[in-house]
Design an enzyme around this catalytic site. Structure first.
Site, PDB file in Angstrom:
ATOM      1  N   ASN A  13      -8.526  53.670  44.775  1.00  0.00           N
ATOM      2  CA  ASN A  13      -9.284  54.823  45.286  1.00  0.00           C
ATOM      3  C   ASN A  13     -10.747  54.718  44.885  1.00  0.00           C
ATOM      4  OD1 ASN A  13      -7.637  56.977  46.731  1.00  0.00           O
ATOM      5  ND2 ASN A  13      -6.313  56.480  45.019  1.00  0.00           N
ATOM      6  N   LEU A  92      -6.577  65.991  30.732  1.00  0.00           N
ATOM      7  CA  LEU A  92      -7.838  66.333  30.092  1.00  0.00           C
ATOM      8  C   LEU A  92      -7.774  67.763  29.565  1.00  0.00           C
ATOM      9  CD1 LEU A  92     -10.076  64.714  32.821  1.00  0.00           C
ATOM     10  CD2 LEU A  92      -9.915  63.945  30.428  1.00  0.00           C
ATOM     11  N   HIS A 108      -4.564  63.649  44.251  1.00  0.00           N
ATOM     12  CA  HIS A 108      -3.189  63.749  43.766  1.00  0.00           C
ATOM     13  C   HIS A 108      -2.256  63.360  44.909  1.00  0.00           C
ATOM     14  CE1 HIS A 108       0.149  65.239  41.345  1.00  0.00           C
ATOM     15  NE2 HIS A 108       0.591  65.867  42.415  1.00  0.00           N
TER      16      HIS A 108
HETATM   17  C1  GRF Z   1      -2.385  56.547  43.418  1.00  0.00           C
HETATM   18  O1  GRF Z   1      -1.080  56.830  43.864  1.00  0.00           O
HETATM   19  C2  GRF Z   1      -3.139  57.836  43.269  1.00  0.00           C
HETATM   20  O2  GRF Z   1      -2.671  58.831  44.141  1.00  0.00           O
HETATM   21  C3  GRF Z   1      -2.806  58.247  41.874  1.00  0.00           C
HETATM   22  O3  GRF Z   1      -2.852  57.041  41.137  1.00  0.00           O
HETATM   23  C4  GRF Z   1      -2.330  55.985  41.985  1.00  0.00           C
HETATM   24  C5  GRF Z   1      -3.124  54.736  41.800  1.00  0.00           C
HETATM   25  O4  GRF Z   1      -4.430  54.995  42.239  1.00  0.00           O
HETATM   26  N1  GRF Z   1      -3.726  59.232  41.413  1.00  0.00           N
HETATM   27  P1  GRF Z   1      -5.563  53.826  42.183  1.00  0.00           P
HETATM   28  O5  GRF Z   1      -5.054  52.671  43.016  1.00  0.00           O
HETATM   29  O6  GRF Z   1      -5.723  53.422  40.732  1.00  0.00           O
HETATM   30  O7  GRF Z   1      -6.775  54.486  42.778  1.00  0.00           O
END
Ligand code: GRF
Length: 194
Positions: A13, A92, A108
């Site tokens: 992300n 947090l 989320h």
């Molecule tokens: C994803 O499923 C996201 O929704 C959750 O953490 C997982 C990994 O996210 N918050 P990323 O690839 O590290 O961004």
């Protein structure tokens, strides 16, 4: 606007957020920080030219405040206007969240308010839900509870496992988060449904 991003793992992300900011110029990624020095996302951020920091949470044990006091140092040094949690897996404290009240986002992997917390996809499958998805929300002291800024729905398909559903949702996370951040930077807090 200056944007700092917190990650714990691969940071897929985070990568999309940085790519969108660098491609469209609507904000500047000033820091990617992690609670794990081995987080793969740190290498990806560095490769994209974004400063990084890692504060291992483990030496602090159950002393969340002490860990957060350390984590705050590189974050505040980067002088962010907005803090984005992206696959950040530490809870947090309200004190930390208050620091960034009204300027902190999280993604989320569920259709909040359904399934706050962990194992969201497994829970949706076990509940027999026909829909799942992801949510971008403002972070408030209550976990996974703040005002919803964006949501995307995906179908749950017969035979889905948590892994197949997670993969379907993740594709949408990568579209939703940059779109919401771009609006948020422009002061638009209206709900985006992709
Ligand atoms: C994803 O499923 C996201 O929704 C959750 O953490 C997982 C990994 O996210 N918050 P990323 O690839 O590290 O961004």
């Amino acid at each position: 606007k200056r944007v700092a991003i917190l990650i714990s793992g691969g940071g897929s992300n985070m990568v999309r957020l940085v790519e969108a900011m660098q491609a469209e110029g609507f904000a500047e990624p000033v820091l990617v920080a992690s609670n794990d020095a081995q987080a793969g996302g740190l290498l990806k951020a560095a490769a994209m030219g974004v400063p990084t920091a890692a504060i291992d949470h483990r030496p602090f044990g159950r002393d969340r405040a002490a860990f957060e006091a350390e984590l705050l140092k590189p974050i505040l040094a980067s002088k962010p206007d907005i803090l984005c949690l992206a696959g950040f897996m530490r809870v947090l404290t309200p004190e930390f969240v208050e620091h960034f009240a009204g300027r902190m986002l999280n993604i989320h992997p569920s259709l909040l308010p359904k399934y706050p917390g962990l194992h969201t996809h497994q829970r949706a499958i076990e509940a027999g839900d026909t829909e799942a998805g992801c949510t971008v929300h403002e972070v408030t002291p209550v976990l996974d509870d703040g005002p919803i800024l964006g949501q995307t729905r995906v179908p749950v398909i017969a035979g889905d496992t948590a892994e197949t559903l997670a993969a379907r949702v993740l594709v949408q996370e990568h579209k939703l988060y940059p779109a919401v951040l771009k609006r948020y930077v422009a002061g638009d807090r209206s709900l985006l449904e992709l």
